[in-house]
Design a protein around this motif. Structure first.
Motif, PDB file in Angstrom:
ATOM      1  N   TYR A  50      82.213 -19.408 -34.303  1.00 39.45           N
ATOM      2  CA  TYR A  50      81.315 -19.012 -33.224  1.00 39.45           C
ATOM      3  C   TYR A  50      81.396 -20.001 -32.079  1.00 39.45           C
ATOM      4  N   ASP A  51      80.829 -19.621 -30.941  1.00 38.94           N
ATOM      5  CA  ASP A  51      80.838 -20.475 -29.750  1.00 38.94           C
ATOM      6  C   ASP A  51      79.509 -21.196 -29.573  1.00 38.94           C
ATOM      7  N   ILE A  52      79.589 -22.342 -28.937  1.00 39.98           N
ATOM      8  CA  ILE A  52      78.391 -23.049 -28.487  1.00 39.98           C
ATOM      9  C   ILE A  52      78.536 -23.239 -26.983  1.00 39.98           C
ATOM     10  N   SER A  53      77.444 -23.022 -26.263  1.00 35.37           N
ATOM     11  CA  SER A  53      77.467 -23.173 -24.815  1.00 35.37           C
ATOM     12  C   SER A  53      76.408 -24.178 -24.398  1.00 35.37           C
TER      13      SER A  53
ATOM     14  N   ASP B 241      87.318 -23.886 -43.054  1.00 30.27           N
ATOM     15  CA  ASP B 241      86.076 -23.229 -43.456  1.00 30.27           C
ATOM     16  C   ASP B 241      85.259 -22.720 -42.267  1.00 30.27           C
ATOM     17  N   LEU B 242      85.374 -23.432 -41.146  1.00 28.38           N
ATOM     18  CA  LEU B 242      84.539 -23.125 -39.978  1.00 28.38           C
ATOM     19  C   LEU B 242      85.240 -23.615 -38.716  1.00 28.38           C
ATOM     20  N   LEU B 243      85.192 -22.806 -37.676  1.00 32.15           N
ATOM     21  CA  LEU B 243      85.709 -23.236 -36.371  1.00 32.15           C
ATOM     22  C   LEU B 243      84.636 -22.979 -35.313  1.00 32.15           C
ATOM     23  N   ILE B 244      84.283 -24.043 -34.594  1.00 27.97           N
ATOM     24  CA  ILE B 244      83.319 -23.919 -33.491  1.00 27.97           C
ATOM     25  C   ILE B 244      84.061 -24.157 -32.186  1.00 27.97           C
TER      26      ILE B 244
ATOM     27  N   THR C 133      84.820 -16.645 -28.216  1.00 31.08           N
ATOM     28  CA  THR C 133      86.193 -17.144 -28.062  1.00 31.08           C
ATOM     29  C   THR C 133      86.683 -17.780 -29.363  1.00 31.08           C
ATOM     30  N   ALA C 134      85.772 -18.355 -30.131  1.00 29.21           N
ATOM     31  CA  ALA C 134      86.135 -18.952 -31.428  1.00 29.21           C
ATOM     32  C   ALA C 134      86.779 -17.917 -32.350  1.00 29.21           C
ATOM     33  N   ASN C 135      86.298 -16.671 -32.295  1.00 30.04           N
ATOM     34  CA  ASN C 135      86.891 -15.599 -33.116  1.00 30.04           C
ATOM     35  C   ASN C 135      88.326 -15.337 -32.672  1.00 30.04           C
ATOM     36  N   ILE C 136      88.534 -15.335 -31.353  1.00 35.57           N
ATOM     37  CA  ILE C 136      89.863 -15.044 -30.805  1.00 35.57           C
ATOM     38  C   ILE C 136      90.843 -16.173 -31.149  1.00 35.57           C
TER      39      ILE C 136
ATOM     40  N   LYS D  40      86.588 -28.498 -44.377  1.00 35.78           N
ATOM     41  CA  LYS D  40      87.458 -28.622 -43.206  1.00 35.78           C
ATOM     42  C   LYS D  40      86.888 -27.786 -42.050  1.00 35.78           C
ATOM     43  N   VAL D  41      86.395 -28.503 -41.047  1.00 31.67           N
ATOM     44  CA  VAL D  41      85.739 -27.850 -39.918  1.00 31.67           C
ATOM     45  C   VAL D  41      86.423 -28.293 -38.622  1.00 31.67           C
ATOM     46  N   ILE D  42      86.709 -27.337 -37.766  1.00 29.47           N
ATOM     47  CA  ILE D  42      87.342 -27.642 -36.479  1.00 29.47           C
ATOM     48  C   ILE D  42      86.335 -27.449 -35.353  1.00 29.47           C
ATOM     49  N   VAL D  43      86.312 -28.420 -34.442  1.00 34.54           N
ATOM     50  CA  VAL D  43      85.567 -28.253 -33.185  1.00 34.54           C
ATOM     51  C   VAL D  43      86.589 -28.294 -32.061  1.00 34.54           C
TER      52      VAL D  43
END
Lengths: 101, 217
Positions: free
Chosen positions: B110-113, B78-81, B94-97, B137-140
């Motif tokens: 999306y990215d977190i910095s 559902d989501l990747l950070i 980079t999360a999109n890539i 289901k979320v990936i970090v």
């Protein structure tokens, strides 16, 4: 990093004996050991792999979790702690959710 | 209804093949194997080599392994950070890539910095999506190709950093496990102590910034 690690223990009524592992950001061996000391943890309960990978910035904590995965059991109390550029710092308290055979 | 907790249900990593030893660093800068080892505790670090290889290459390998391990299809995410200080490029995230490389198509990413605290900040951010009940289901994924911003003529920094990636899957549970609490703080006053001088909007890249070696940590 040491302050917030001790603070999160107090906030959640956790004693040193209740913590299975501290998972510190791997920036410097002396900082890692100092945080462990402040939390009252012996070295066996601190995840350390800086000797193998150095400081991988955003990679350090999951790299530690993988290296020590087999040693964690469901329900174990784990504290994650990090400090870095910004400055940014913090701690997370979690209960591990699975056993690995 | 019982409270939904967000739990880490799997972790996988990727480390590049090349291992840079203290012995090799001895040949590159004025340092010694023993000095590095006693002062930092570091003996080896992994370095990503190869033309066109970036943070997303390590991160997508870790994420693929994570999905295979759990038998989860990319479509179920559902989501990747992604949390990184060495994105593939300034934008897109980079999360999109990574999502594209892995075939994750039904998610947003999306990215977190936040430098070295990026992983714990991202983990807690992700846990809130799971606890809301809306995301299953979320990936970090935390990944950095530090070697891309390290000056290998600076003996203070080049011995410390390495490349690598690690990913976790977060899923909802009503059991008493998962992310319980956090204490976070930041203070931008500290920015002068650890930063990359040039390459951002304040000091875009010029021949001068490159000559002054300002694109390094």
């Amino acid at each position: 990093m040491a302050d917030v690690s001790v603070e999160i223990m107090k906030k959640n009524n956790l004693n040193s004996e209740d913590i299975t592992f501290l998972v510190p950001h791997q920036a410097n061996m002396r900082i890692i050991e100092a945080v462990g000391r402040r939390m009252g943890l012996d070295k066996e309960r601190i995840m350390i792999n800086i000797q193998k990978y150095g400081n991988t910035t955003n990679g350090t904590i999951p790299l530690c979790l993988k290296d020590y995965e087999k040693q964690m059991k469901k329900g174990d109390n784990i504290v994650l702690a990090a400090f870095g550029g910004g400055f940014t710092w913090g701690s997370v308290y979690l209960k591990w959710a699975y056993d690995t055979n | 209804m019982s409270k939904i907790n967000a739990a880490i249900t799997a972790v996988e990593i990727n480390l590049p093949d090349y291992v840079l030893t203290n012995k090799e660093l001895e040949q590159m800068v004025d340092t010694s194997e023993e000095w590095i080892s006693t002062r930092t505790g570091i003996k080896t670090r992994h370095i990503l080599k190869g033309e066109g290889m970036g943070t997303s290459d390590m991160a997508s390998k870790a994420v693929k392994k994570l999905l295979e391990k759990k038998g989860v299809s990319p479509d179920e995410i559902d989501l990747l950070i992604c949390t990184t200080v060495t994105p593939d490029m300034q934008f897109p995230a980079t999360a999109n890539i990574i999502s594209d490389k892995v075939g994750i198509k039904n998610a947003f990413s999306y990215d977190i910095s936040a430098a070295c605290s990026g992983f714990i900040y991202s983990l807690v951010t992700a846990s809130k999506f799971v606890e809301s009940g809306q995301y299953k289901k979320v990936i970090v994924v935390g990944a950095d190709k530090m070697s891309s911003i390290i000056d290998y003529t600076d003996r203070q920094t080049c011995v410390i950093f390495g490349d690598g990636a690690g990913a976790v899957l977060l899923e909802p549970t009503t059991e008493d496990v998962g992310i319980k609490d956090h204490i976070f703080q930041s203070d931008g006053f500290g920015r002068v102590h650890l930063h990359m001088k040039a390459g951002g909007s304040v000091k875009p890249p010029t021949y001068e910034t490159i000559d002054a070696r300002e694109h390094y940590v």
